[in-house]
Design a protein around this motif. Structure first.
Motif, short mmCIF file in Angstrom:
data_model
loop_
_atom_site.label_atom_id
_atom_site.label_comp_id
_atom_site.label_asym_id
_atom_site.label_seq_id
_atom_site.Cartn_x
_atom_site.Cartn_y
_atom_site.Cartn_z
N ASP A 38 -0.81 1.91 4.40
CA ASP A 38 -2.00 1.92 3.37
C ASP A 38 -2.94 0.74 3.14
N THR A 39 -1.89 -0.53 2.71
CA THR A 39 -2.73 -1.72 2.51
C THR A 39 -3.44 -2.08 3.56
N SER A 123 5.55 -10.04 0.89
CA SER A 123 5.13 -8.78 1.12
C SER A 123 3.76 -8.44 0.11
N VAL A 124 2.61 -8.12 0.69
CA VAL A 124 1.37 -7.74 -0.16
C VAL A 124 1.24 -6.26 0.11
N GLU A 125 0.73 -5.52 -1.12
CA GLU A 125 0.34 -4.30 -1.06
C GLU A 125 -0.97 -4.27 -2.07
N VAL A 126 -2.18 -3.72 -1.41
CA VAL A 126 -3.35 -3.63 -2.09
C VAL A 126 -3.81 -2.41 -2.27
N SER A 127 -4.43 -1.86 -3.23
CA SER A 127 -4.82 -0.59 -3.35
C SER A 127 -6.11 -0.62 -4.37
N GLN A 150 -1.51 -7.71 -10.05
CA GLN A 150 -2.81 -7.98 -10.76
C GLN A 150 -3.66 -6.57 -10.73
N ASP A 151 -3.94 -6.13 -11.92
CA ASP A 151 -4.66 -4.87 -12.15
C ASP A 151 -6.25 -5.02 -11.72
#
Length: 272
Positions: A38-39, A123-127, A150-151
């Motif tokens: 997904d990222t 690990s990086v998860e961006v959405s 970070q929002d």
């Protein structure tokens, strides 16, 4: 015979190489940064937008590595490179605002100096909701896990957690188990004691006196009004009565004067 030994030596060599490769794969990976599908899909869309605006030579891997590097730089700048006294003063002034500093102080207590370029398992998860970067950094005595979030409003929150050994994990689990079971048994014992004491209370307590039933109220008897008859005109009856009284007394009826006549209840005569 020599060929058989050579085959055994070749097999042992292959196995040794296999175990060496396995050990290397289990070592702390400090160069690569993982991210989910997904990222990657989200980042590919962002890169397409950037390329449409004129950016060149941008890949998903480079972008993710850059995010991980920025996260480490942020941790070093605002936590590692700041004295613990300053961080403690910030937490004392406003614990809610500097919750990340409080988490860092607690997780890195008595761990020694920070090892630069020691981050691994990144690990990086961006959405659409924001970005989350997790990983582990090393100190002299132990490693510490971190999670940077970070929002959408670019507000950054970082939490730190000391990496526990297997013995510490088992010890913590055992303590939690003992506390839970101990609390249950204590409550059961307390309930048993209360029930046991209630038996003594019922014996000590005197039964309340039963109030005597009130005596029935006497039935009121209606008063019998004695009617008084006017006998002024009943001369014959008066004469008869006067004569009867005079005969009973053995005197003359001239000395009697009847003023009134009253009816008396019937009187039962005894039978001889």
């Amino acid at each position: 015979m020599k060929k058989i030994w050579k085959r055994y030596l070749l097999l042992l060599s292959v196995l040794a190489c296999f175990f060496c490769l396995t050990a290397c794969s289990n070592d702390k990976d400090k160069d690569t940064v993982s991210y989910n599908a997904d990222t990657q899909e989200y980042l590919e869309q962002q890169i397409k937008i950037a390329k449409a605006q004129g950016a060149t030579d941008i890949s998903v891997e480079d972008y993710v590595d850059n995010l991980a590097e920025q996260a480490i730089n942020y941790i070093e700048q605002y936590f590692v490179n700041v004295s613990r006294e300053t961080l403690k003063k910030q937490v004392k002034e406003d614990e809610e605002t500097f919750a990340s500093a409080a988490s860092y102080l607690e997780a890195t207590e008595d761990l020694g100096n920070y090892k630069k370029n020691s981050a691994y398992d990144m690990s990086v998860e961006v959405s659409d909701e924001g970005m989350a970067i997790t990983g582990t950094v090393s100190f002299k005595e132990r490693d510490v896990k971190f999670a940077l979030n970070q929002d959408e409003s670019n507000t950054i929150n970082v939490s730190f957690e000391k990496e526990l050994t297997l013995g510490e994990i088992l010890k913590k689990a055992g303590i939690n188990t003992l506390l839970g079971m101990g609390t249950v048994f204590l409550v059961l014992i307390l309930i048993s004691i209360i029930i046991w004491c209630l038996g003594f209370v019922s014996k000590i307590e005197k039964p309340a006196a039963v109030p005597a039933a009130p005596a029935p109220a006497p039935i009121p008897v209606p008063a019998v009004e004695e009617s008084e008859e006017d006998v002024t005109d009943d001369t014959e009856l008066i004469a008869v009565i006067s004569a009867a009284i005079a005969a009973y007394e053995g005197t003359s009826a001239e000395g009697f004067q009847v003023r009134s006549i009253k009816r008396v209840g019937s009187v039962k005569r005894r039978r001889l």
